[in-house]
Design an enzyme around this catalytic site. Structure first.
Site, PDB file in Angstrom:
ATOM      1  N   ASN A  13       0.917  -1.154   0.000  1.00 20.45           N
ATOM      2  CA  ASN A  13       0.000   0.000   0.000  1.00 20.45           C
ATOM      3  C   ASN A  13       0.954   1.201   0.000  1.00 20.45           C
ATOM      4  OD1 ASN A  13      -2.524   1.065   2.450  1.00 20.45           O
ATOM      5  ND2 ASN A  13      -2.477   1.389   0.267  1.00 20.45           N
ATOM      6  N   CYS A  77      -5.062   5.791   8.678  1.00 16.90           N
ATOM      7  CA  CYS A  77      -4.427   4.936   7.662  1.00 16.90           C
ATOM      8  C   CYS A  77      -3.414   4.060   8.388  1.00 16.90           C
ATOM      9  CB  CYS A  77      -3.750   5.827   6.622  1.00 16.90           C
ATOM     10  SG  CYS A  77      -2.832   4.875   5.404  1.00 16.90           S
ATOM     11  N   ASN A  79      -1.508   1.288   7.358  1.00 17.14           N
ATOM     12  CA  ASN A  79      -0.231   1.032   6.687  1.00 17.14           C
ATOM     13  C   ASN A  79       0.602   2.307   6.629  1.00 17.14           C
ATOM     14  OD1 ASN A  79      -0.759  -1.697   6.153  1.00 17.14           O
ATOM     15  ND2 ASN A  79      -1.858  -1.223   4.256  1.00 17.14           N
ATOM     16  N   ASN A 199     -14.845   1.704   3.132  1.00 20.77           N
ATOM     17  CA  ASN A 199     -13.861   0.721   2.665  1.00 20.77           C
ATOM     18  C   ASN A 199     -14.511  -0.657   2.756  1.00 20.77           C
ATOM     19  OD1 ASN A 199     -11.290   2.469   2.504  1.00 20.77           O
ATOM     20  ND2 ASN A 199     -12.073   2.931   4.546  1.00 20.77           N
ATOM     21  N   GLU A 217     -10.692   0.164  -1.453  1.00 19.91           N
ATOM     22  CA  GLU A 217     -10.557   1.328  -0.581  1.00 19.91           C
ATOM     23  C   GLU A 217     -11.335   2.532  -1.090  1.00 19.91           C
ATOM     24  OE1 GLU A 217      -6.962   2.753   1.191  1.00 19.91           O
ATOM     25  OE2 GLU A 217      -5.995   0.822   0.840  1.00 19.91           O
ATOM     26  N   CYS A 226      -4.796  -2.790   2.872  1.00 16.60           N
ATOM     27  CA  CYS A 226      -5.264  -1.622   3.620  1.00 16.60           C
ATOM     28  C   CYS A 226      -5.134  -1.984   5.101  1.00 16.60           C
ATOM     29  CB  CYS A 226      -6.711  -1.317   3.240  1.00 16.60           C
ATOM     30  SG  CYS A 226      -7.453  -0.042   4.277  1.00 16.60           S
ATOM     31  N   THR A 228      -6.041  -0.502   7.993  1.00 15.62           N
ATOM     32  CA  THR A 228      -7.220  -0.441   8.851  1.00 15.62           C
ATOM     33  C   THR A 228      -8.203  -1.547   8.468  1.00 15.62           C
ATOM     34  OG1 THR A 228      -7.963   1.346   7.378  1.00 15.62           O
ATOM     35  CG2 THR A 228      -7.133   1.990   9.551  1.00 15.62           C
TER      36      THR A 228
HETATM   37  N1  LIG Z   1      -4.873   2.231   3.177  1.00 22.32           N
HETATM   38  C1  LIG Z   1      -5.160   2.814   4.425  1.00 22.32           C
HETATM   39  C2  LIG Z   1      -6.479   3.470   4.569  1.00 22.32           C
HETATM   40  C3  LIG Z   1      -6.513   4.712   3.717  1.00 22.32           C
HETATM   41  C4  LIG Z   1      -7.764   5.477   3.874  1.00 22.32           C
HETATM   42  C5  LIG Z   1      -8.944   4.808   3.281  1.00 22.32           C
HETATM   43  N2  LIG Z   1      -8.861   4.701   1.868  1.00 22.32           N
HETATM   44  C6  LIG Z   1     -10.164   5.640   3.677  1.00 22.32           C
HETATM   45  O1  LIG Z   1     -10.548   6.557   2.941  1.00 22.32           O
HETATM   46  O2  LIG Z   1     -10.695   5.379   4.759  1.00 22.32           O
HETATM   47  C7  LIG Z   1      -4.814   1.921   5.574  1.00 22.32           C
HETATM   48  O3  LIG Z   1      -3.761   1.287   5.483  1.00 22.32           O
HETATM   49  O4  LIG Z   1      -5.508   1.878   6.590  1.00 22.32           O
END
Ligand SMILES: N[C@@H](CCC[C@H](N)C(=O)O)C(=O)O
Length: 322
Positions: A13, A77, A79, A199, A217, A226, A228
């Protein structure tokens, strides 16, 4: 405007990390959005899933703001936070620090390697909530755990939770990427159910305490991983599946693997997300936001750590028959 940056990734990521502690660029909110749209573009930009802005904080050693490829800002986020943790830990020469994120100040630390020679960083994922209002999600009930969302699928059941960015998770027998893509797009074009988008993750239980997760995502699309989402998926597959609380869950993804430890204390869940924060290269980008053009200087690659990461990637691929 000349901006030094590090291209980095957590489980593939990938992000552009800009250190505003080293130099205050005085970015306006509009400029943060414009930079994300211009530089993250996979065809005409540097190419990345988002930008990590590392900023000074009055509450912690640093602050992270994360913008998706489409210019929207995320609450969290996982990662990306590991990449920021690595950056700040190396900069300050400490093993444990705190980073301010949009919804919480979170402890981050360097911990025991999850794979040989992979410097590993642990970040706390919280606050966690199953209340639909916390996503937000419009649903007839306070929580949506293992429920059908007919607008998305007639067959699947989903669990909604915020960690604290919004997620829905479904447990499947095997991950169908085309279906995930279609459901992910639908969910993010459904403001009457998910006013802020969501997500979407498909989770396959490989064995007890080992899962495979694919995520669509919000603000990006299908990504390698991702953080989270893997945290949310570990929690959901603990509540609804065979995984254990307080035990590392191995989460295989398209870009590698992480470990997640789900904990419950006084009725509240939290998740430790442990994995790499790998630097790919560093360079400087000279941006003209008026003309929407940019030029990248010569890149200095971190060849050795990238070669080491390839071993983890190959191992993760072999775990899912790839
Ligand atoms: N890739 C991320 C999360 C990034 C934000 C996600 N796209 C959102 O808008 O909530 C991670 O590693 O958590």
């Amino acid at each position: 405007m000349k901006i030094p940056y590090i291209k980095c990734h957590g489980s593939g990521n990938d992000f552009i990390l800009i250190d505003e502690i080293e130099k205050d660029f005085g970015f306006s909110e509009k400029e943060r959005e414009e930079l994300s749209l211009l530089l993250c573009d996979r065809e005409n930009g540097i190419g990345s899933d988002g930008i990590l802005f590392v900023m000074p904080s009055e509450k912690a050693e640093g602050r992270m703001r994360m913008f998706n490829l489409d210019g929207t800002e995320a609450e969290m986020c996982g990662n990306g936070l590991r990449c920021v943790a690595r950056h700040m830990i190396e900069k300050l020469g400490k093993k444990e620090i705190a980073i301010e994120t949009e919804k919480a100040v979170l402890p981050v630390s360097q911990v025991e390697e999850i794979f040989p020679e992979i410097d590993t960083f642990s970040v706390m994922i919280e606050p966690v909530s199953f209340e639909v209002d916390s996503l937000p999600m419009n649903f007839a009930g306070k929580e949506a755990v293992d429920v059908k969302i007919p607008e998305l699928s007639e067959e699947r059941t989903f669990t909604a939770l915020s960690v604290p960015n919004p997620h829905i998770v479904t447990i499947v027998d095997s991950v169908d990427q085309e279906e995930l893509l279609s459901v992910g797009k639908k969910a993010n074009d459904l403001p009457e159910v998910f006013p802020n988008g969501v997500n979407v993750s498909y989770v396959q239980v490989l064995e007890k305490n080992k899962i495979f997760v694919r995520t669509f995502e919000r603000g990006v699309g299908l990504t390698n991983a991702c953080g989270t989402a893997m945290s949310a998926s570990s929690l959901v597959s603990t509540i609804l599946g065979p995984n254990d609380l307080g035990t590392p869950i191995v989460v295989i993804n398209k870009g590698g693997l992480v470990n997640c430890v789900v904990e419950k204390d006084n009725g509240r869940f939290s998740i430790q997300l442990r994995g790499n924060g790998t630097n790919v290269y560093q360079a400087e980008v000279d941006v003209d936001l008026g003309a929407l053009t940019f030029e990248v200087s010569e890149k200095q690659f971190f060849a050795e750590e990238n070669a080491t990461y390839e071993k983890l990637e190959a191992f993760a691929a072999s775990e899912i028959g790839g």
